[in-house]
Design an enzyme around this catalytic site. Structure first.
Site, short mmCIF file in Angstrom:
data_model
loop_
_atom_site.label_atom_id
_atom_site.label_comp_id
_atom_site.label_asym_id
_atom_site.label_seq_id
_atom_site.Cartn_x
_atom_site.Cartn_y
_atom_site.Cartn_z
N LYS A 16 17.03 0.55 15.77
CA LYS A 16 15.57 0.47 15.89
C LYS A 16 15.08 1.11 17.19
CE LYS A 16 11.60 -2.47 15.25
NZ LYS A 16 11.07 -3.78 14.89
N MET A 35 31.42 -4.23 -24.39
CA MET A 35 32.73 -3.66 -24.09
C MET A 35 33.71 -4.76 -23.73
SD MET A 35 34.25 -0.86 -24.35
CE MET A 35 33.38 0.68 -24.10
N GLU A 67 17.03 -2.77 -3.11
CA GLU A 67 17.58 -1.57 -2.47
C GLU A 67 18.61 -0.85 -3.33
OE1 GLU A 67 17.20 -4.46 -0.91
OE2 GLU A 67 16.19 -4.14 1.02
N PHE A 86 20.13 -10.74 14.40
CA PHE A 86 19.49 -11.01 13.11
C PHE A 86 19.50 -9.73 12.26
CE2 PHE A 86 15.52 -11.06 10.52
CZ PHE A 86 15.94 -12.02 9.61
N GLN A 87 19.90 -9.87 11.05
CA GLN A 87 20.00 -8.75 10.09
C GLN A 87 20.88 -7.62 10.61
OE1 GLN A 87 16.02 -7.73 8.57
NE2 GLN A 87 16.36 -9.22 6.92
#
Lengths: 163, 588
Positions: free
Chosen positions: B162, B478, B50, B112-113
């Site tokens: 949802k 760096m 993502e 959940f999630q």
């Protein structure tokens, strides 16, 4: 220097946390914060007491204005204003303290709003300084509990904060 | 007719003219993915992580005039997107990120999630929304796009539970948006603009300092006209590269921590500075008090009032759209025909040329080891300076910024504010999709590329023929440089052992790979990679570069713009010619 900021913001879920989040994320000070809806149910009005240099206060004002839900911000210190805060203070009031407590409440124009055999609960309104002065004036040992609303402020005269 | 929330969302995106949706499916967005399946107006790009979806959408915005859109699921999908969102926020990139959320009755129950996406992203978005009512959905999407691209742009997150995607409602997409609490500035104050012009005309040592705001605000043409018509020296910040043509003689190079000697000296010793869409960042001016120790008048044009007088108090603030403000300035200047004093300007240029004569970007060539600067120079040559360059973060980013002379805005894509390693490859991918005919290269290092190397797979799927130019020095360069300078060469965890064979990695993903170890191979291999035979292929170029090369000039933390660490050939340059001569103003 201490400043009182008045903020009109959309009365929406999450708006308060945006303001509070801004102060913590940018390490600004909040001395007190109070918020409630206004006569217009779509708007909340918040009063934040903060302190900082002129540059910091300017940044705070700009950053607040940048929040999408903030409609207006004014720094009340820029002109004449009135400030009030309410405190409820529960004190031990027994023996000789009982009479003394009543007298002190009267001097500070407080009202005793709850009484038991051993305690008084006093309601006191004024500037934050005045509430602080009351706490200083009484014996620390008799204080059982204090709760303060934080300051609310409004401009003097015909100056209004409206959209 | 009533349609589902998911369909409403899809219709909204179509109304906004979305071409690509960068995303990754999951439980909370299944309904949306079903609606995507049943439409063909925009294309979905399935990333492999993502974070890459968000970087790709971000670069899609950076390299075009459109708003990139990403779609992620709730919970881990949402948290993976956060780095990408913060990256876009720090660089003021318009973007809309749609995240799935658990159904409204489950919110707050540790479902959940479930993650509080609005809460997590609050400090790194321009604004965010949780859509609790399907009837608010279309208007919210409209607002999200409007907020993202107006004023000082930025990412906007829309979190959609949802059940909202499953319910039904009438679809109506509002034509206009009015948000009473959000009215971005456009035109600058006329009085302030006049004041600015007067200051500029009276200046003895004027200087123009241009930032990312000029790129995002599409003001490159106006910047160029102002600089050209007045004959002034100009510098761009890391984010502003391309706003003024990098190959033009009036351009002094990038300024800041790794800016050129002349760009930094001019910044310190100018007497009137005009800042355009720039924010006096710590990597640019270093210590404000030192910067201001040389007296100067500062004009600052910015669309965001909170950027003005944040780190440096300015004399003439102008809040407004940079393009508008510059147009007005140019109009006034054209009408009056006034120019800065030629004699003063000539003296100032003489000084600048003296600084420039030191050639602070000179490096020692080698026939043994590949110099990273050489690779970027050759890349510039071979692509004719026309490629879109997406960069990762580190030494290679600075060399890319220093040696690739960007002539056009939106040609240079890098994570300047947040400094996000892993930005480069997905950004190159997003830019290639926005500019299908352009040559897109990703300049990266072996450290950064591994932070999102899985996107080689996405590039294969969507045929994005990005050219990956990896400056592989087997060090987190760096970090190593700082450890060399400030930590007694104790290279703590900055050496990467067990590196993969990048040629094989590229091949495993179905691409072409080259390993280049000899300086003499740099040019031929670049020509091949960017040549017609490989035009349609992603090519991974693994350049084994000199491990000890450092980025110069460099301003150490706490030092001023005129206190640079200079490259070896400049070690005897008197760095502070004016330190004991504060009346430098009389010099020219």
């Amino acid at each position: 220097m201490r400043h009182i900021l008045s903020i009109l913001l959309e009365n929406e879920a999450g708006a308060l946390s945006r303001v509070v989040g801004l102060f913590s994320a940018r390490a600004y000070n909040i001395d007190s914060l109070t918020v409630s809806t206004t006569e217009d149910a779509t708007l909340s009005r918040m009063t934040i007491v903060t302190h900082g240099s002129d540059e910091v206060i300017e940044q705070i004002t700009k950053q607040l204005n940048k929040l999408i839900e903030v409609v207006k911000v004014i720094d009340l210190n820029e002109s004449e204003h009135i400030e009030r805060e309410m405190m409820l203070i529960k004190v031990r009031a027994t023996g000789k303290d009982r009479e003394e407590m009543k007298r002190m409440a009267d001097i500070f124009r407080g009202r005793i709003i709850d009484v038991t055999e051993k305690t008084y609960t006093i309601e006191l309104t004024g500037t934050s300084d005045k509430l602080g002065a009351f706490i200083e004036a009484i014996d620390r040992a008799v204080i059982l509990e204090t709760v303060r609303t934080g300051a609310s402020g409004i401009g003097r005269g015909e100056r209004v904060l409206k959209i | 007719m009533q349609i589902s929330g998911a369909e409403i969302l899809v219709r909204c995106l179509q109304e906004e003219g979305v071409e690509f949706l960068f995303g990754y499916p999951g439980g909370a967005v299944l309904e949306i993915y079903d609606a995507i399946f049943r439409q063909d107006k925009f294309k979905h790009v399935l990333v492999r992580h993502e974070q890459a979806a968000v970087h790709a959408a971000d670069a899609y915005s950076r390299s075009s005039d459109k708003v990139g859109v990403a779609l992620v699921t709730s919970g881990p999908g949402a948290t993976n997107a956060v780095t990408g969102i913060a990256t876009a926020y720090m660089d003021s990139i318009p973007m809309v990120v749609i995240s799935g959320q658990v159904a409204t009755p489950a919110i707050g129950l540790d479902a959940f999630q479930e993650v509080d996406m609005v809460g997590i992203t609050r400090p790194c978005v321009k604004h965010n929304f949780l859509v609790k009512d399907i009837n608010d959905l279309a208007a919210t999407i409209k607002k999200a796009f409007y907020i993202a691209k107006s004023g000082r742009p930025g990412p906007v997150v829309v979190d959609i539970p949802k059940d909202v995607t499953q319910q039904s409602a009438e679809f109506h997409y509002p034509e206009n948006v009015h948000i009473r609490s959000y009215v971005p500035a456009t035109r600058g104050h006329p009085g302030q603009i006049k004041k600015a012009i007067n200051l500029l005309l009276e200046a003895k040592r004027p200087y123009i300092y241009v930032g990312g705001g000029a790129v995002q605000g599409n003001a490159a043409a106006e910047v160029t006209e102002l600089v050209k018509s007045l004959g002034l020296p100009c510098t761009n910040t890391l984010m502003g590269l391309g706003a003024y043509p990098g190959s033009d003689p009036q351009f002094l190079g990038m300024l800041g921590m790794h800016g050129t000697y002349e760009a930094n000296m001019a910044m310190q010793y100018c007497d009137v500075l005009i800042a355009i869409g720039a924010r006096f960042d710590d990597r640019v001016i270093s210590v404000p008090s030192h910067f201001l120790s040389q007296p100067k008048k500062i004009i600052h044009i910015d669309v965001d009032p909170s950027s003005i007088s944040k780190r440096v108090k300015v004399d003439v603030p102008i809040v407004g759209d940079v393009k508008h403000v510059l147009r007005e300035m140019l109009d006034i200047l054209r009408q009056s025909g006034q120019k800065p004093d030629a004699a003063h300007l000539a003296g100032w240029w003489k000084q600048i040329e003296e600084w420039r004569g030191h050639n602070s970007l000179l490096y020692t060539p080698s026939t043994e080891l590949i110099k990273p600067q050489y690779v970027v120079e050759k890349l510039y040559e071979i692509t004719g300076g026309k490629a879109i360059i997406a960069s990762d973060v580190g030494q290679h980013q600075m060399w890319a910024a220093q040696y690739y002379k960007f002539d056009n805005p939106k040609q240079w894509l890098n994570s300047g504010g947040l400094g996000t390693m892993g930005f480069g490859l997905p950004a190159a991918m997003g830019a290639q999709l926005a500019n299908p005919d352009a040559t897109v290269a990703c300049i990266t290092g072996e450290g950064s590329i591994q932070m999102n190397i899985q996107e080689l797979s996405t590039c294969k799927q969507y045929h994005t023929p990005v050219k990956v130019v990896a400056l592989n020095n087997r060090y987190l360069g760096m970090v190593r440089q700082w450890q060399e300078f400030f930590y007694g060469t104790r290279y703590s965890e900055s050496y990467m052992d067990a590196l993969p064979d990048f040629v094989k990695v590229a091949e495993a993903y179905g691409h072409v790979g080259f390993k280049i170890e000899n300086p003499s191979d740099v040019e031929p291999v670049l020509r091949e990679a960017f040549g017609p035979a490989l035009k349609e292929r992603l090519v991974f170029l693994d350049f084994r570069t000199d491990q000890s090369e450092n980025v110069f000039p460099m301003i150490q933390n706490g030092k001023g713009l005129d206190q640079m660490d200079l490259p070896p050939h400049m070690r005897d340059v008197q760095q502070l010619p004016f330190e004991n001569n504060r009346d430098y103003g009389n010099m020219c």
